[in-house]
Structures are given as C-alpha cells and as structure tokens.
Write a protein that holds these residues in place. Sequence first.
Motif, PDB file in Angstrom:
ATOM      1  N   LEU A 243      -1.209   3.659   5.856  1.00  0.00           N
ATOM      2  CA  LEU A 243      -0.208   3.748   4.780  1.00  0.00           C
ATOM      3  C   LEU A 243       0.547   5.072   4.849  1.00  0.00           C
ATOM      4  O   LEU A 243       1.738   5.135   4.537  1.00  0.00           O
ATOM      5  CB  LEU A 243      -0.891   3.580   3.417  1.00  0.00           C
ATOM      6  CG  LEU A 243      -1.324   2.145   3.113  1.00  0.00           C
ATOM      7  CD1 LEU A 243      -2.224   2.100   1.896  1.00  0.00           C
ATOM      8  CD2 LEU A 243      -0.103   1.252   2.892  1.00  0.00           C
ATOM      9  N   HIS A 244      -0.161   6.130   5.267  1.00  0.00           N
ATOM     10  CA  HIS A 244       0.494   7.434   5.428  1.00  0.00           C
ATOM     11  C   HIS A 244       1.600   7.344   6.476  1.00  0.00           C
ATOM     12  O   HIS A 244       2.744   7.745   6.230  1.00  0.00           O
ATOM     13  CB  HIS A 244      -0.556   8.474   5.845  1.00  0.00           C
ATOM     14  CG  HIS A 244       0.019   9.802   6.215  1.00  0.00           C
ATOM     15  ND1 HIS A 244       0.502  10.680   5.273  1.00  0.00           N
ATOM     16  CD2 HIS A 244       0.207  10.397   7.417  1.00  0.00           C
ATOM     17  CE1 HIS A 244       0.956  11.766   5.890  1.00  0.00           C
ATOM     18  NE2 HIS A 244       0.786  11.618   7.195  1.00  0.00           N
ATOM     19  N   PHE A 247       4.534   5.223   5.270  1.00  0.00           N
ATOM     20  CA  PHE A 247       5.408   5.924   4.331  1.00  0.00           C
ATOM     21  C   PHE A 247       6.269   6.948   5.064  1.00  0.00           C
ATOM     22  O   PHE A 247       7.477   7.044   4.839  1.00  0.00           O
ATOM     23  CB  PHE A 247       4.567   6.608   3.249  1.00  0.00           C
ATOM     24  CG  PHE A 247       5.393   7.257   2.180  1.00  0.00           C
ATOM     25  CD1 PHE A 247       6.151   6.488   1.315  1.00  0.00           C
ATOM     26  CD2 PHE A 247       5.417   8.632   2.046  1.00  0.00           C
ATOM     27  CE1 PHE A 247       6.927   7.079   0.324  1.00  0.00           C
ATOM     28  CE2 PHE A 247       6.196   9.235   1.060  1.00  0.00           C
ATOM     29  CZ  PHE A 247       6.946   8.456   0.201  1.00  0.00           C
ATOM     30  N   ALA A 251       8.912   2.981   6.062  1.00  0.00           N
ATOM     31  CA  ALA A 251       8.720   1.528   5.997  1.00  0.00           C
ATOM     32  C   ALA A 251       9.143   0.966   4.639  1.00  0.00           C
ATOM     33  O   ALA A 251       9.560  -0.186   4.538  1.00  0.00           O
ATOM     34  CB  ALA A 251       7.259   1.178   6.263  1.00  0.00           C
ATOM     35  N   ALA A 252       9.080   1.800   3.597  1.00  0.00           N
ATOM     36  CA  ALA A 252       9.425   1.319   2.260  1.00  0.00           C
ATOM     37  C   ALA A 252      10.913   1.001   2.162  1.00  0.00           C
ATOM     38  O   ALA A 252      11.300  -0.054   1.672  1.00  0.00           O
ATOM     39  CB  ALA A 252       9.036   2.351   1.208  1.00  0.00           C
ATOM     40  N   SER A 253      11.770   1.896   2.680  1.00  0.00           N
ATOM     41  CA  SER A 253      13.197   1.648   2.532  1.00  0.00           C
ATOM     42  C   SER A 253      13.720   0.674   3.592  1.00  0.00           C
ATOM     43  O   SER A 253      14.753   0.038   3.397  1.00  0.00           O
ATOM     44  CB  SER A 253      13.985   2.962   2.565  1.00  0.00           C
ATOM     45  OG  SER A 253      13.447   3.818   3.526  1.00  0.00           O
ATOM     46  N   ASN A 255      12.040  -1.905   4.372  1.00  0.00           N
ATOM     47  CA  ASN A 255      11.453  -3.177   3.958  1.00  0.00           C
ATOM     48  C   ASN A 255      10.478  -3.758   4.978  1.00  0.00           C
ATOM     49  O   ASN A 255      10.440  -4.961   5.198  1.00  0.00           O
ATOM     50  CB  ASN A 255      12.583  -4.189   3.660  1.00  0.00           C
ATOM     51  CG  ASN A 255      12.120  -5.266   2.700  1.00  0.00           C
ATOM     52  OD1 ASN A 255      10.967  -5.241   2.257  1.00  0.00           O
ATOM     53  ND2 ASN A 255      12.988  -6.196   2.385  1.00  0.00           N
ATOM     54  N   LEU A 260       3.243  -2.347   5.157  1.00  0.00           N
ATOM     55  CA  LEU A 260       2.808  -1.762   3.890  1.00  0.00           C
ATOM     56  C   LEU A 260       1.756  -2.581   3.154  1.00  0.00           C
ATOM     57  O   LEU A 260       0.852  -2.036   2.533  1.00  0.00           O
ATOM     58  CB  LEU A 260       4.020  -1.603   2.962  1.00  0.00           C
ATOM     59  CG  LEU A 260       5.065  -0.597   3.402  1.00  0.00           C
ATOM     60  CD1 LEU A 260       6.335  -0.781   2.597  1.00  0.00           C
ATOM     61  CD2 LEU A 260       4.517   0.805   3.213  1.00  0.00           C
ATOM     62  N   ILE A 261       1.902  -3.895   3.186  1.00  0.00           N
ATOM     63  CA  ILE A 261       1.076  -4.711   2.300  1.00  0.00           C
ATOM     64  C   ILE A 261      -0.374  -4.879   2.754  1.00  0.00           C
ATOM     65  O   ILE A 261      -1.286  -4.647   1.960  1.00  0.00           O
ATOM     66  CB  ILE A 261       1.779  -6.071   2.012  1.00  0.00           C
ATOM     67  CG1 ILE A 261       3.013  -5.787   1.157  1.00  0.00           C
ATOM     68  CG2 ILE A 261       0.842  -7.038   1.303  1.00  0.00           C
ATOM     69  CD1 ILE A 261       3.841  -6.982   0.820  1.00  0.00           C
ATOM     70  N   GLY A 264      -3.018  -1.933   1.985  1.00  0.00           N
ATOM     71  CA  GLY A 264      -3.210  -1.766   0.538  1.00  0.00           C
ATOM     72  C   GLY A 264      -4.014  -2.904  -0.052  1.00  0.00           C
ATOM     73  O   GLY A 264      -4.877  -2.697  -0.907  1.00  0.00           O
ATOM     74  N   LEU A 265      -3.738  -4.134   0.438  1.00  0.00           N
ATOM     75  CA  LEU A 265      -4.487  -5.289  -0.054  1.00  0.00           C
ATOM     76  C   LEU A 265      -5.971  -5.154   0.287  1.00  0.00           C
ATOM     77  O   LEU A 265      -6.823  -5.488  -0.530  1.00  0.00           O
ATOM     78  CB  LEU A 265      -3.939  -6.579   0.574  1.00  0.00           C
ATOM     79  CG  LEU A 265      -2.831  -7.302  -0.189  1.00  0.00           C
ATOM     80  CD1 LEU A 265      -2.553  -8.647   0.472  1.00  0.00           C
ATOM     81  CD2 LEU A 265      -3.205  -7.511  -1.649  1.00  0.00           C
ATOM     82  N   VAL A 267      -7.691  -2.367   0.634  1.00  0.00           N
ATOM     83  CA  VAL A 267      -8.272  -1.400  -0.302  1.00  0.00           C
ATOM     84  C   VAL A 267      -8.497  -2.072  -1.646  1.00  0.00           C
ATOM     85  O   VAL A 267      -9.570  -1.970  -2.251  1.00  0.00           O
ATOM     86  CB  VAL A 267      -7.335  -0.175  -0.487  1.00  0.00           C
ATOM     87  CG1 VAL A 267      -7.915   0.772  -1.515  1.00  0.00           C
ATOM     88  CG2 VAL A 267      -7.104   0.534   0.826  1.00  0.00           C
ATOM     89  N   LEU A 268      -7.476  -2.797  -2.102  1.00  0.00           N
ATOM     90  CA  LEU A 268      -7.561  -3.450  -3.403  1.00  0.00           C
ATOM     91  C   LEU A 268      -8.745  -4.412  -3.465  1.00  0.00           C
ATOM     92  O   LEU A 268      -9.537  -4.387  -4.411  1.00  0.00           O
ATOM     93  CB  LEU A 268      -6.246  -4.188  -3.689  1.00  0.00           C
ATOM     94  CG  LEU A 268      -6.162  -4.923  -5.011  1.00  0.00           C
ATOM     95  CD1 LEU A 268      -6.322  -3.957  -6.170  1.00  0.00           C
ATOM     96  CD2 LEU A 268      -4.835  -5.653  -5.131  1.00  0.00           C
TER      97      LEU A 268
END
Lengths: 298, 322
Positions: A243-244, A247, A251-253, A255, A260-261, A264-265, A267-268
């Motif tokens: 994720l680091h 970012f 990757a956020a801008s 898209n 990204l997903i 994080g999923l 970890v969640l």
Amino acid sequence: MITEGQIPHIKNSFIGSFRVFCKNKMGVLSLIVLLFFIFIAVFGQLLVPYDPQSFGQNGIMEAPSASHVLGTDEMGRDLFGALVSGTRTSLLVGIFGTVISMVVGALIGIVSGYRGGKIDALLMRLTDIMLVLPWLPLMLVLAALMGSSIWNIIAVIGLTGWAQTARIIRAQTLSIKERQYIERARVIGSSDFHIIRRHILPDVFPLILADAVTTAACAIDAETTLSFLGMGDITRPSWGMILHYAFESGAASSNAYWYLIPPGLCVLFVVLSFSYIGNAFDEIFNPRLRGRSENGAS
Amino acid sequence: MNRRYLLKKFLQAIITVFAVLIINYFLFRIMPGDPLAMLVRSPSLSEEAKASVAAMFGLDKPWYIQFFVYIKQVFTLDMGTSFIYKKPVLDIIAERIPATLLLTVPAEILAVFFGCYIGMISAWRRGTKSDVLGTGVSMVFYAMPTFWLGILMVTFFSATLGLFPTSGMMTTTLGDRSFWAEAGDVVVHLILPVITMALVMLGNYTLVMRNSLTDVLTEDYINTAYAKGHTAKNVLRRHAMPNALIPVTTLITMNLGFTISGALQIETVFSWPGIGRLMYDALQGRDYPLLQGIFLLISICVVGANFLSDILYGYLDPRVKA
C-alpha cells in the motif's frame, strides 16, 4: 482422589468452551478465514507462477488479466505474488509482535499482582504511562530511531502493546492469589516461582489467550500503518508495504484499483476475524455477557 | 467526587508528564541514528562547518548538560530549531494547529452524533436486523486501516467521480480571491477528509454506546420505570440514555490519542497541512527536534485529556471514589 476428579472437570470445561465457541457463527467463520490466510502464508509461494521480485519483462501498471490475475505494479512486478509474500510477512509480524507483548504483559501483570506493595505500585505506574502515551506517534518515533528492519518493527509493536494485558493479568492474579490452594501451596513450602508456574500461570492462561486475539488484531493493523507511513522494512513486502508503494506511485489518482484494494481487504479480513474471535472468547470467559445476549434474543 | 480523588488523579497526571519528558529526552539521545550524523551527511561540509552546526544545535556538550538544557527549554517553551525548516519548532507547530483542529473537531462531532445514534438503535433493537447491520458496519470501519479508507475515498470520489479535490487545503493556483471564495475552497477540500475521519471514529462510539446501553437496560430501575407505566420511548430517553451516555462522554476526551493517530494517517493521505502531516514530514526527513517537539506536544495533550476524562467521570458518576 482430588486430582482424579479434576481432570474430567478440566476436559469438560474445554469441550464446553469449544461448544460455546461453535455456537458463535461469526467466530467460526472468522476462524476459517484465519486458517485460510495461514495456509496462504505457509504454502502460498507454490501458487505463484512468478518470482515476486522480478521485474522488467512485464508491462507496468497493468490491469488484471489472465497472466497477472491482480495486475502489475509501477515496476512491472506481479501483484498477486507480492500479495502472497505479503501475507507471510504481515502474519509473521502480527504473531511475533503479539507474543512479545503477551510475554511482557503477563510477566508484569503476574509479578505486580503476586508481589503487591512497592513493586506493584511502580509497575502499575509504568503501565499507566504506557497506556496513556499515544500509540501510533510512539511507535513511529521508536521505529524511526531504531531503524526499520522487520525485527525492529516486531520489537516496537511488542514493546508498546503490553500495557492492557498487564492490567488484565494483574487483576486476575490478585483474585487467584487469595484462593485457598495458593495458601496451601505456600504452607507446604513451595517457592514463589513454583506457585506462579504451577498454579497462577495455568489459571491466567485462558485470559492471556483471549487477550492475545485482540492484541493480534492491533499488531497487524500497527504493522500495516507503520509500513504505509514509510517505517516498514523495504526488503520484506508486507500488505502495508504494498500500500505504501501504491500510494507513492500515485495509484489513487490513476485509479489503479487492483493495486489498492486487495492488500487493504486482506488486512480488513484478518483484523475483523481476530475481532470476532475475540468477541466469541469474551462470551466464553464472561458468562454474564452470554446470559445477556440470550435474554436480548428472546 | 471528593478532593482526594481529584488530588490523586492530578498527581498521577503530573508524574506521567514528567515521565513523558524523560522518555522523550532519552528516546532521542540513546537510540542509534545520531542527529549530527544525519545533519552532516553531505561530505562537502568542512570540519569547521560541522563543528559550528553542532554548537548551534547544542550537540557538542555532554548528555547530562544537554538534559538540563532540555528541561529548561521545555519550561521556557523553547523546543529548539527544526533541521529542515531552520525555524523554531514551536512556531512551526503553532502554524499547523488550526488546520488539524479544522479537520478533527467537525469529524469528532459527526462521529459522536452518528456513533451514539447507531449504538442506541443497536442496543434498543438488540438481535434484530438493524442491530446486526449497525454493529457490523461499525466493526468494519473500526477494523479498516484508517489510511486505506482515505485512499479508497480519494480513488472513488476524487479520481473516478471527480467530485472533490484529491489533496491539500486549498487551490493555490487561483491567485487573489475574496475571503468567502477562499473559505468555500477550504470547505470543498475539507469534506472528504472529515467524512473519512468521522467514519473511522464512528465504530468506537457505536460499540461503546451499544454495550453501555445494553448494560443499563438490564438494571432494575429500568423495570421499575416500566412498572410505573412509562412508555418505552420515555424509558429509553429519560431513564436509560442519561446513564448510558456517561462512558461515551469520557470516551470523547480519552480518545484523543486515537484521534491523533487517525489525523496523522488522514493528513498524510490528503496532504492536509496539519500536525499529522508535519509529523510525517519530520519522520521522512529525520528532523529530530521537530519530531521531539510534536511528540511532546501530543503526549502532554493526551495526558491532559485523560486527566480531564477522569474528572468528568468522577463528576458524572457519583459512585466513583478515590
């Protein structure tokens, strides 16, 4: 005679606990999810067709396709491979961090509760200070000063997360200490070490286990956050490190959702699983809660 | 609440502040990563220049002298000079505080309001679908890494839908504008980070509110209230909620550490120029005086907030004794 009578009692209580746990649907589901992630951490490398560190032959920032099921990153690395090796690192840090924090917390809690007096006062003051200090800034400062190798990250997580455990274990030790069999053991001349090892530790152990589950959730979250904020070990890809990089590479801008997903999923899912298992444990060790939820359902 | 309780809590807070001062000092001296080495990494610097820089930051004196200098500096609010910005640390921090407040205060209000509301409904309709949904959603937001939620928000609402700016506090390219145009610009930049932060903090309030109200609802005086013929709504509002809200009230102040951790991540993701982003930049640049100043400020605020929540709890719940 007494010991013979006690063995089936302990067995029954274990089976009974397991039955209570099995009734908790979210708890069982969470356990399955966790076992799945552990399986991936151990055997996952066999499923990955690429070397996770190899880059150059693939396109960069590719969307998912048949050859790269989760796409590629800004250096053309296969993200599915990165995710799988990240699973190993994240779980490793989570587990070792939790173990350190449990050992320190249990040690301080037991000594504090068993000894009492000045030692207790001193240790509890220390615990209060640790409880009050804001955890993320403290961990960041420690990680920045110690340097970010994976073992330092584990040490930082372990050494900042024990305070809650110490409080819980101390309270339990205080109540166990007053029981008759401890008194009896002391009268027949058992040493403090013997009493702690043979009588107190077995009694507080279930509590340590229940607390470990909650701490593990925090530890995994902590590793992810530290890595994301640039304090992670750059030689070991973890979910937070992925994720680091995501970012940092924008990757956020652009898209790049495939970048990204998934981490994080993961970890969640792991953190949620630990939380739900913690809730199930709570119901086992806190019968008042169990009665309450049955009342609530009726 | 009696005077002994107050005094005890106050003494504890003072001891903790001193411990923080000592930890803060030794943390930055004992650990590897010599600030001087960091500062003079550039090989072009001559020996004289290195020595003069060391003297400027007081790094050439023995550690115990440095400790007393440090304690004196803390009490005179002199926290040294930042390595990166070459300005007094206190000034830099003071500049960033309003931005952080602008982000955290609205987020906190939203989180408390909606968290309590969802928690109340969940406890009141325990075991129903709205309970499962409310508790489940709160737990998901609670378990989610804060920064990740921020990134998802940026990806979805800014990059894909183009509804909000991706980062910063205002659009700097527009030149001179009226006060209201600028304020509006700040609000547009503020919406996404505030919502993200509120969502992250919401879960905690929901779960505490739910547990607290569930406990209260099993108390005898609730049955008494029903027996006296109060309506269910009245029992909830007049008898159950006032007591159930006590833990939530203290949580607001006690949660400051959690709020700061959240702000740190969200300000980093959204490039919001507050204390959190400042700490991130100080970490990246290994700006030790700045890092030390921020850590000290945050720790003292958290200790103060905890003391406040102890007082509040003692005041709201008369059963609490020393």
